[in-house]
Design an enzyme around this catalytic site. Structure first.
Site, PDB file in Angstrom:
ATOM      1  N   LYS A  49      76.859  -9.016   2.470  1.00 27.86           N
ATOM      2  CA  LYS A  49      77.411  -9.631   1.255  1.00 27.86           C
ATOM      3  C   LYS A  49      78.677  -8.885   0.828  1.00 27.86           C
ATOM      4  O   LYS A  49      78.774  -7.665   1.005  1.00 27.86           O
ATOM      5  CB  LYS A  49      76.339  -9.567   0.153  1.00 27.86           C
ATOM      6  CG  LYS A  49      76.672 -10.327  -1.116  1.00 27.86           C
ATOM      7  CD  LYS A  49      75.475 -10.308  -2.081  1.00 27.86           C
ATOM      8  CE  LYS A  49      75.779 -11.027  -3.379  1.00 27.86           C
ATOM      9  NZ  LYS A  49      74.619 -11.049  -4.311  1.00 27.86           N
ATOM     10  N   SER A 124      73.343 -15.478  -6.285  1.00 25.37           N
ATOM     11  CA  SER A 124      74.714 -15.299  -5.874  1.00 25.37           C
ATOM     12  C   SER A 124      74.890 -15.013  -4.378  1.00 25.37           C
ATOM     13  O   SER A 124      76.012 -15.110  -3.882  1.00 25.37           O
ATOM     14  CB  SER A 124      75.321 -14.143  -6.676  1.00 25.37           C
ATOM     15  OG  SER A 124      74.645 -12.930  -6.400  1.00 25.37           O
ATOM     16  N   SER A 148      69.124 -13.255  -6.979  1.00 27.81           N
ATOM     17  CA  SER A 148      70.193 -13.638  -6.052  1.00 27.81           C
ATOM     18  C   SER A 148      69.893 -13.511  -4.573  1.00 27.81           C
ATOM     19  O   SER A 148      70.689 -13.950  -3.745  1.00 27.81           O
ATOM     20  CB  SER A 148      71.454 -12.835  -6.352  1.00 27.81           C
ATOM     21  OG  SER A 148      72.105 -13.412  -7.442  1.00 27.81           O
TER      22      SER A 148
HETATM   23  N1  GLN Z   1      71.706 -15.917 -11.525  1.00 25.27           N
HETATM   24  C1  GLN Z   1      71.544 -14.621 -12.110  1.00 25.27           C
HETATM   25  C2  GLN Z   1      72.810 -14.232 -12.818  1.00 25.27           C
HETATM   26  O1  GLN Z   1      73.693 -14.987 -12.803  1.00 25.27           O
HETATM   27  C3  GLN Z   1      71.179 -13.609 -11.081  1.00 25.27           C
HETATM   28  C4  GLN Z   1      72.293 -13.151 -10.257  1.00 25.27           C
HETATM   29  C5  GLN Z   1      71.941 -12.041  -9.314  1.00 25.27           C
HETATM   30  O2  GLN Z   1      70.767 -11.804  -9.022  1.00 25.27           O
HETATM   31  N2  GLN Z   1      72.967 -11.320  -8.885  1.00 25.27           N
HETATM   32  O3  GLN Z   1      72.940 -13.202 -13.380  1.00 25.27           O
END
Ligand code: GLN
Length: 444
Positions: A49, A124, A148
């Site tokens: 990532k 994400s 995410s």
């Molecule tokens: N969707 C969640 C957020 O926007 C989690 C994102 C993540 O786990 N990085 O914060």
């Protein structure tokens, strides 16, 4: 695509040929899962990532503000991978600074879901999941602050695992919300996730929140025949779509048939999960993102004086990131600190206590990962709608627990459905044993 387990038996020439093949396939596809094709040398290639430092590679967290920034060192997980015969290969697309649930907020554009190109891959870590599910990566690393890893894995039909907070070093991971972030694997099978998890785990002096509890190999002790007590939270599932509720009910039946004991738990505080998470996460994000000022990292937009340079540079952040910086500053501001931030910290403890109570009797908890299958691209018009889709994943991060998302079926349109098992802190063995058993009963 061959599994990670199979890849470990291949020669370096075969692995090099595979890299060429993966790159060609990714370039040809319209998924936009990769944003770079760098290779860190020999070993089984793992997609990384874009928020994890790999020495001499660009690392941009999917943001315009980090264009031009090159990592000066390896994250601890990259060093750990190297030591176990793996190597970093390629950059996966992601929501800007890991803020999002769809991979629509990346500077590099949206990633598409291999099961339906008009659908989001989740976020994400959407690039990581789309590449693994689309046969363009053997396995990938993601990061999970509020879902995410698990949610994109569920949307794309692969396995995604979030370790216990403190089990995997965060050194070299671009911080979003430091008390919630964990790096973990996204893979094709549960066994592959266990192999990669084993390679990632270490005690790290460079991360003050890294645990020094003893580390034992999960793969060597994997046991799908172990009978576990699994709690289902009845009031939890009511808000999921019919397809997800049906998959949940079928999975419970299958787990019972496999000899596991199902018990019923209750969680009263789940209605506060989203508010609590978005206060804690934005407060920490505000602090962590203060460092991107045009002086120390990446892109700089000069102004007539220092204040203007800060302002012009920080204007490179996308809308979602700006929204969260504003929210975070608000909840931390002196007039509102007690009402929001402090209260959220207290609720966070209550949420953790509720999990612990269930774990007095259960080894694992079964839960949906998301209330629906992957939504269509562009379907969230209001940020709150997107935040609500995190309802099943974020409490686990607030409580610091390990969890794994496993594909259990598809809806009528062929979109994957994933469910997650949640474990006790540092009991990754029970988590993987349960997940392996779940994978087997689903494939029967
Ligand atoms: N969707 C969640 C957020 O926007 C989690 C994102 C993540 O786990 N990085 O914060």
């Amino acid at each position: 695509m061959i599994t990670l387990k199979e890849a470990l038996t291949k020669s370096q020439e075969e692995l090099d040929a595979l890299k060429v093949e993966m790159e060609a396939k990714a370039r040809k596809s319209g998924l936009n899962a990769y944003v770079g094709f760098e290779s860190a040398g020999e070993g089984v290639p793992i997609l990384i990532k874009d928020n994890i430092q790999v020495k001499d590679w660009a690392v941009t967290s999917g943001s315009e503000i980090l264009q031009g920034y090159v990592a000066p060192y390896n994250a601890t997980v990259i060093e750990n991978l190297k030591a176990k015969g793996f190597s970093a290969f390629g950059r996966a697309n992601m929501d800007e600074f890991a803020m999002g649930s769809t991979t629509e907020s990346s500077f590099y554009g949206v990633t598409r879901n291999p099961h339906g190109e008009d659908r989001v891959p989740g976020g994400s870590s959407g690039g990581s999941a789309a590449a693994v599910a689309g046969g363009m990566a053997i396995a990938a690393l993601g990061s999970d602050t509020g879902g995410s890893i698990r949610q994109p894995a569920a949307y794309c039909g692969c396995v995604g695992m979030k370790p216990t907070y403190g089990r995997v070093s965060r050194f070299g991971l671009a911080s979003y919300a430091s008390s919630l972030d964990q790096i973990g694997p996204i893979t094709q099978t549960v066994e592959d996730a266990a192999i990669l998890y084993d390679a990632l785990v270490s005690h790290d002096e460079k991360d003050s929140t890294s645990s020094d509890l003893p580390i034992e190999s999960i793969v060597d002790n994997l046991n799908a025949d172990r009978k576990l007590t699994i709690a289902v939270i009845d009031n939890y599932v009511a808000e999921a779509s019919e397809d997800i509720q049906n998959a949940y009910a079928d999975t419970i039946k299958a787990l019972k048939k496999a000899g596991h004991t199902i018990i019923h738990g209750n969680m009263a505080n789940t209605k506060y999960d989203i508010a609590t998470y978005y206060i804690v996460a934005t407060a920490e994000a505000t602090t962590n993102l203060a460092r991107y000022d045009g002086i120390r990292y990446g892109n700089r937009q000069e102004g007539g004086n220092l204040a203007e340079t800060f302002t012009n540079t920080r204007d490179l952040f996308g809308d979602e990131v700006k929204r969260r910086i504003l929210l975070g500053n608000f909840v931390l501001s002196s007039g509102y600190y007690d009402a929001y931030y402090l209260k959220a910290q207290k609720v966070r403890h209550l949420i953790r206590d509720e999990f612990n109570e269930i774990f007095e009797e259960a080894d694992l908890i079964l839960s949906p990962v998301a209330p629906t299958v992957a939504p269509k691209i562009g379907s969230f018009h209001d940020p709150l709608e997107m935040y609500k889709s995190d309802m099943y994943t974020i409490a686990i991060n607030l409580a610091g627990l390990p969890a794994i998302s496993v594909p259990v079926g598809k809806d009528g349109d062929g979109m994957p459905i994933g469910l997650q098992l949640i474990g006790k802190a540092f009991d990754e063995q029970a988590l993987f044993d349960g997940a392996l058993s779940l994978e087997q009963v689903i494939n029967l």
